[in-house]
Design an enzyme around this catalytic site. Structure first.
Site, PDB file in Angstrom:
ATOM      1  N   PRO A  88       0.813  -1.227   0.000  1.00  0.00           N
ATOM      2  CG  PRO A  88       0.103  -0.934   2.202  1.00  0.00           C
ATOM      3  CD  PRO A  88       0.811  -1.904   1.299  1.00  0.00           C
ATOM      4  CE  LYS A  97      16.021   6.599  -2.568  1.00  0.00           C
ATOM      5  NZ  LYS A  97      15.981   5.998  -1.247  1.00  0.00           N
ATOM      6  CD1 TRP A 149       7.711   0.726   9.590  1.00  0.00           C
ATOM      7  CD2 TRP A 149       7.333  -0.214   7.614  1.00  0.00           C
ATOM      8  NE1 TRP A 149       8.369   1.466   8.649  1.00  0.00           N
ATOM      9  CE2 TRP A 149       8.159   0.913   7.431  1.00  0.00           C
ATOM     10  CE3 TRP A 149       6.950  -0.960   6.497  1.00  0.00           C
ATOM     11  CZ2 TRP A 149       8.610   1.303   6.180  1.00  0.00           C
ATOM     12  CZ3 TRP A 149       7.407  -0.571   5.250  1.00  0.00           C
ATOM     13  CH2 TRP A 149       8.222   0.549   5.104  1.00  0.00           C
ATOM     14  CD1 TRP A 186       4.108  -4.153   3.663  1.00  0.00           C
ATOM     15  CD2 TRP A 186       4.554  -4.843   1.575  1.00  0.00           C
ATOM     16  NE1 TRP A 186       2.964  -4.687   3.150  1.00  0.00           N
ATOM     17  CE2 TRP A 186       3.204  -5.122   1.868  1.00  0.00           C
ATOM     18  CE3 TRP A 186       5.059  -5.192   0.325  1.00  0.00           C
ATOM     19  CZ2 TRP A 186       2.358  -5.731   0.945  1.00  0.00           C
ATOM     20  CZ3 TRP A 186       4.212  -5.787  -0.596  1.00  0.00           C
ATOM     21  CH2 TRP A 186       2.884  -6.057  -0.285  1.00  0.00           C
ATOM     22  CG  ASP A 239       0.954   2.302   5.098  1.00  0.00           C
ATOM     23  OD1 ASP A 239       0.287   1.947   6.095  1.00  0.00           O
ATOM     24  OD2 ASP A 239       2.192   2.405   5.119  1.00  0.00           O
ATOM     25  CE  LYS A 243       7.521  13.963  -0.677  1.00  0.00           C
ATOM     26  NZ  LYS A 243       6.642  13.831   0.472  1.00  0.00           N
ATOM     27  CD  GLN A 303       8.743  -0.656   1.323  1.00  0.00           C
ATOM     28  OE1 GLN A 303       8.331  -1.205   2.336  1.00  0.00           O
ATOM     29  NE2 GLN A 303       8.790   0.658   1.202  1.00  0.00           N
TER      30      GLN A 303
END
Length: 1053
Positions: A47, A602, A529, A569, A86, A605, A565
């Site tokens: 999500p 990479k 998480w 996740w 999420d 933001k 992740q």
RNA sequence: GGGUCUGUAGCUCAGCUGGUUAGAGCGCUCGCCUGAUAAGCGGGAGGUCCCUGGUUCGAGUCCAGGCAGGCCCA
């Protein structure tokens, strides 16, 4: 049939059309409906959080998350693709804090937790529309209507059910552990969060004298009067007041040194880097001799007999500092561990806001970082500071708010994941990881050094921890469901309707089963998480409903997210599932790399180099972006998402596909080709047809094998090759077949074949580039075909036949053509100039038909296949100075000259027989060995030799008068065609041509007047220039000069 | 500091279990074709395969140690 509609080149136009079509026909729903009875292929959606804008990097996993479900759907599987969001966690709270202009937990309390939480709930959907429009525009099919949302009461109830099981099995416990703590956010961070924020910073590192107090209980003896100091070192001066002990490495060597009249003890290995200036080693001893020594700490904050002595510890390293580690149990993990083992006192002179308390008056109310200089100043004044150095090291910062983290011993609830460590490892090995090292290395390493999962968070917006504690007897229970909550509640009515969020749930009190008194919930929420990691169960609100759905959808066949992740996740899914269901929750996992910007950094933001996906989608289209990601490199490689790279497939791949279709459409429309009516028999197919159909079948095989093994790149490579061969060889070589009049066998064969290949190619490609394939399919499909390409089945490798020999022969033919061009190029003979013949040496039988193709392509009279061209070649011996030089020295040159005089045949013969040759050089016998000579094959005069691999080509470039004449003819026609273009005439314009040139050309043109006129669409071709032409130009053709005059004829079509 | 991945042409990348002269696409360049034409095709030039050692008849490939970059974790 009305004909085949041309396909526009503009990807945006055709993609918008496809989107409209899918919406109008509800194609995705039909896909699901159509496959309802099929075997399940289970996909889990990782999500996203919709409180941030989607950026280009997010597409990396998305494209695979769409590809495999589409592929499996076409293979007949039922792939549900339930979406998910999420919604909990600190990031959401931080957004809201920013909005309402607060910066700390007390301020949130003042603002009102209820108001705060309400805003959080709204905030999580802030960018939902952005996400949905990107998902839709990219052609990502996802069941968003039934998406799971982690903040709903149903979802939370399932999470509670899981937590209750863990609690009942003793896997949920309250600990007191040192956590990286953000004083600004007021919460401990989980290990996966801390990892995000390491930075290299310069901090003051201080060496501090700890004066030895007594040596009664210790091996170490002070030998001289006056006090010796233990030299300790830290990069966090603010932890000094919390010092309760020192630690040394028991087996390492320590030294006592004298320097400027004072005595210091520290590790021998670190003398050089820890001490400043000259010193003298007085004596050496092992660390264990120091154990038990008592010392005087800089600040005495605790009155405890166990405090302020030296202990042995394994974690003391000899790489930095002094080898004597200052122990502050509240502020370091190792420190805390040692304190537990040794029974040392534990206290906090710093509060949760990161400020010193009244317990330490010197810095009371000061934040720890600001206290550093105060402490340094104080230590200096008291002559306890030995040295202050700015020390560069990695230090963790809060990944969201950038505040330096403090290691801080906190109350926290843990999941005892270490209890199921073996099972986690076993389950991890059941998973196919792409790439494999993510599972065996990155996650495997993490599991091997597994620590318990710090679950609780002292925050507001999250799944509340479902633990209630009895106020009087201390009993703790974990509530597993709303039903249980109601059953135990003091106020049952409230419990039956209460929202499972703070602050509402905080008001629910339970009755203690032990003592009958009130139980109150612990104030914590849990790590978000855990929410997303529970989706395998909670997305179905299992076990409260959807039992069948859950069972049919567990475990997943496929998940895919970015590699970060792994310990996010991927791990949390595995951990919760292993504990609750005993097995791995997914079978195959692709971990993608990151989206990098144009210079390879990479996208993030914080760096501000995030590329807005719309800038690319709106210009080059979704198909282009998708194909770039699929084809450029393996999924787990990072990719540069700069415009220059991303746009490439549009021109190279998608436009070729579009052109190929448009070629078909143009002629099929003219000839009213109807696949229902015109069907070629196998006998009618020519060699090109059979070949491309075979290529189609082998491509289906490769793509299917590739995708079945989650190998996307080899699938795309196979498709790109097929398209290249279709466009540049099949269509190119078949053009004449489509130009013919009528509609006889061969032409039908060509149409049938091209149609078949196009429609199958589009089916193969549909999961990759859903838009252009839909556009082409819509233009090709006939009555009775499914209404969308995405409702078609995937081409089956069983259906076609692969003719390996034919494919090899055709590959050889293309190589021959390439070599032929190469030879012509080198000899500067244009393709326009016909040649007599070419001798081809290859071990593959090419056959008549293929030879004919080569003749046409290379503009030669005949192709002769010969076993070897050796017989035509002359061998010239070349001396090898590498061997001759060292052996013969100055005579090497003479030997070389001698070689030139020898007949190559005799040399070859001798060497073949295995003998060397005696040569008389400078009145001396010299041995010439085989390695001294290399033979160069030289073609006879007028012939060109070209070779590559197994194929050798001998081009007869001798020109007869007739060939020259034909060449000149082509030259003339070509010139006029060019002039037509320069003059701006339309392709179909009929023209009038006049010319003036020498006798020779005039005769030639006159002789072939009809042929030339037909070719250049001239209604009149005369050997004089009379009127005013629209276009006039003087040219050189061969050795002659010619002036052409061109005008359009009135009789143009 | 540990783990892991990556380093091959100007750019983006292939190179399976070590084996002829290291490949592709793009770009560059030269040229071709002209009934897919604001398309198409071919040739060519570009490489110290990050470095240093080692194993081997033979290393881009295997081993060791570096260097650089990314990610993950301390």
């Amino acid at each position: 049939m009305e004909g085949y509609e041309e396909l526009v080149k503009d990807p945006i136009v055709r993609e918008k059309e496809a989107l409209a079509l899918w919406q109008q026909q509800d194609t995705f729903a039909k896909c699901l409906e159509q496959t309802k009875g099929g075997q399940r292929y289970v996909f889990y959606e990782g999500p996203p959080t919709a409180n941030g804008k989607p950026h280009l990097g997010h597409l990396m996993p998305r494209v695979y998350k769409d590809l495999f479900p589409r592929y499996k759907t076409m293979k007949g599987y039922y792939v549900a693709r339930k979406g998910g969001w999420d919604t909990h966690g600190l990031p959401v709270e931080l957004e809201v804090e920013k909005e309402i202009g607060v910066n700390s937990k007390p301020e949130i309390e003042a603002y009102g937790v209820e108001r705060f939480v309400k805003r959080c709930k709204e905030s999580v959907w802030r960018y939902k529309a952005d996400w949905e429009s990107m998902i839709e525009r990219m052609g990502f099919w996802m069941d968003e209507e039934n998406a799971y949302v982690t903040y709903t009461d149903d979802y939370i109830e399932s999470v509670w059910w899981e937590l209750a099981q863990m609690f009942d099995r003793g896997l949920l416990y309250q600990g007191h552990k040192v956590l990286p703590f953000c004083p600004r956010c007021g919460t401990g961070l989980s290990s996966h969060e801390v990892a995000q924020g390491y930075k290299t910073v310069k901090d003051p590192s201080i060496s501090v004298r700890m004066l030895i107090n007594g040596d009664e209980e210790c091996c170490y003896k002070q030998e001289l009067p006056g006090r010796t100091a233990l030299l300790t070192w830290t990069t966090t001066p603010w932890t000094m007041p919390a010092n309760v002990a020192l630690a040394v490495a028991p087996r390492a060597t320590y030294a006592e040194v004298e320097q400027n009249g004072e005595r210091l003890i520290l590790a021998k290995a670190l003398l050089g880097q820890a001490l400043e200036g000259d010193y003298r080693v007085v004596r050496q001893f092992l660390g264990k001799e120091l154990v038990g020594l008592r010392y005087e700490p800089p600040y005495v904050l605790v009155d405890d007999a166990t405090a302020y002595s030296v202990h042995a510890a394994e974690f003391v390293n000899m790489k930095e500092g002094t080898g004597i580690v200052h122990i502050a149990p509240a502020y370091g993990e190792d420190d805390y561990q040692l304190a537990q083992e040794e029974g040392l006192p534990f206290f906090h002179p710093v509060n949760l806001s990161g400020e010193f308390t009244k317990e330490f008056p010197l810095c009371s109310g000061t934040s720890v970082k600001e206290a550093d200089p105060l402490l340094i100043d104080d230590l200096t004044k008291r002559n306890l500071l030995y040295r202050l150095v700015l020390y560069e090291h990695e230090y963790p910062f809060c990944w969201r708010c950038d505040t330096p983290l403090l290691y801080y011993a906190m109350d926290s609830w843990y999941i005892k994941t270490t209890a199921v460590k073996d099972q986690l490892n076993t389950n991890n090995r059941q998973i196919n990881w792409y790439p494999a090292h993510v599972g065996s290395g990155r996650l495997g390493d993490f599991l091997a050094n597994l620590k318990d999962w710090a679950l609780s968070r002292d925050r507001y917006w999250g799944t509340p921890l479902n633990l209630w504690i009895c106020e009087s007897c201390g009993k703790v229970i974990a509530v597993a469901s709303r039903a249980q909550l109601v059953e135990l509640a003091v106020d049952r009515k409230l419990a039956s309707t209460v929202e499972f969020h703070r602050p509402y749930i905080d008001a629910v009190e339970l009755v203690c089963g032990e003592c009958g008194n009130k139980m109150r919930r612990v104030p914590n929420v849990i790590d978000a998480w855990f929410d997303s990691g529970s989706m395998h169960t909670a997305q179905w609100h299992y076990p409260f409903e959807n039992t069948d759905e859950f069972k049919n959808s567990f475990p997943a066949d496929f998940i895919c997210e970015a590699v970060d992740q792994t310990r996010g996740w991927f791990y949390t899914l595995l951990a919760t599932s292993t504990i609750i269901h005993g097995e791995a929750p997914f079978r195959n996992c692709i971990a993608t790399g990151f989206g990098l910007d144009e210079s390879g950094l990479k996208m993030s933001k914080s760096k501000g180099n995030v590329v807005d996906p719309w800038e690319l989608i709106d210009v080059y289209g979704a198909d282009c972006l998708r194909w770039y990601l699929y084809s450029s490199s393996a999924p787990w490689k990072s990719k540069r998402l700069g415009e220059a790279n991303v746009k490439e497939p549009l021109y190279r791949f998608l436009d070729t596909l579009c052109n190929t279709y448009n070629f078909f459409a143009l002629y099929a429309s003219i000839d009213s080709f109807d696949p229902m009516k015109h069907q070629a028999t196998r006998q009618q197919l020519n060699v090109l047809d059979k070949w491309i159909l075979s290529r189609l079948s082998s491509t289906v095989n490769k793509v299917t094998t590739g995708l079945d093994n989650y190998d996307v790149v080899s699938a795309t490579e196979a498709i790109e090759s097929l398209l290249e061969e279709l466009s540049n060889w099949y269509v190119r070589s078949s053009r004449r077949r489509f130009w013919k009049g009528g509609m006889e066998g061969d032409k039908i064969a060509a149409y049938t074949t091209l149609y078949r290949v196009l429609i199958d190619l589009v089916r193969i490609l549909a999961p990759f580039v859903p838009f252009i394939t839909e556009a082409i399919y819509q233009r090709l499909r006939t009555m009775g075909d499914p209404e969308s390409v995405h409702l078609c089945s995937y081409p089956d490798s069983e259906d076609g036949q692969v003719d390996h020999d034919l494919e090899l022969a055709m590959a050889a033919a293309r190589q021959v053509v390439s070599l032929g061009h190469q030879a012509r190029n080198r000899a500067r003979i244009k393709v326009r100039q016909p040649l007599h013949r070419i001798l081809v040496e290859t071990n593959l039988p090419l056959g008549e038909e293929i030879c004919w193709l080569i003749e046409k392509e290379l503009n030669v009279g005949t192709i002769e296949q010969v076993p070897t061209v050796e017989a035509y070649l002359k061998k010239t011996p070349n001396p090898n100075f590498r061997t001759l030089g060292p052996r013969l020295g100055a005579k090497a040159q003479m030997a070389a000259a001698w070689l030139k005089t020898q007949s190559p045949e005799s040399l070859v013969k001798a060497f073949d027989a295995g003998t060397s040759i005696e040569a008389q050089i400078d009145d001396e016998d010299v041995e010439i060995r085989e390695e001294d000579v290399s033979f160069e094959a030289v073609p006879p005069k007028g012939f060109l030799l070209a070779e590559e691999g197994e194929v050798r080509l001998l081009v007869d470039a001798n020109l007869s008068d007739k060939l020259r004449e034909q060449g000149l003819m082509r030259e003339i026609m070509h010139s006029v065609q060019l002039l037509r273009k320069e003059a701006g005439f339309a392709v179909s314009d009929r023209i009038i041509v006049g010319y003036e040139t020498d006798r020779r050309l005039t005769d030639l043109i006159t002789e072939h007047r009809e042929t030339i006129a037909a070719e250049i669409l001239a209604v009149d071709l005369v050997s004089r220039l009379e009127q005013d032409y629209e276009y006039t130009e003087e040219l050189t053709i061969g050795a002659s000069t010619i002036i052409f005059g061109l005008s359009r004829s009135d009789k143009s079509e």
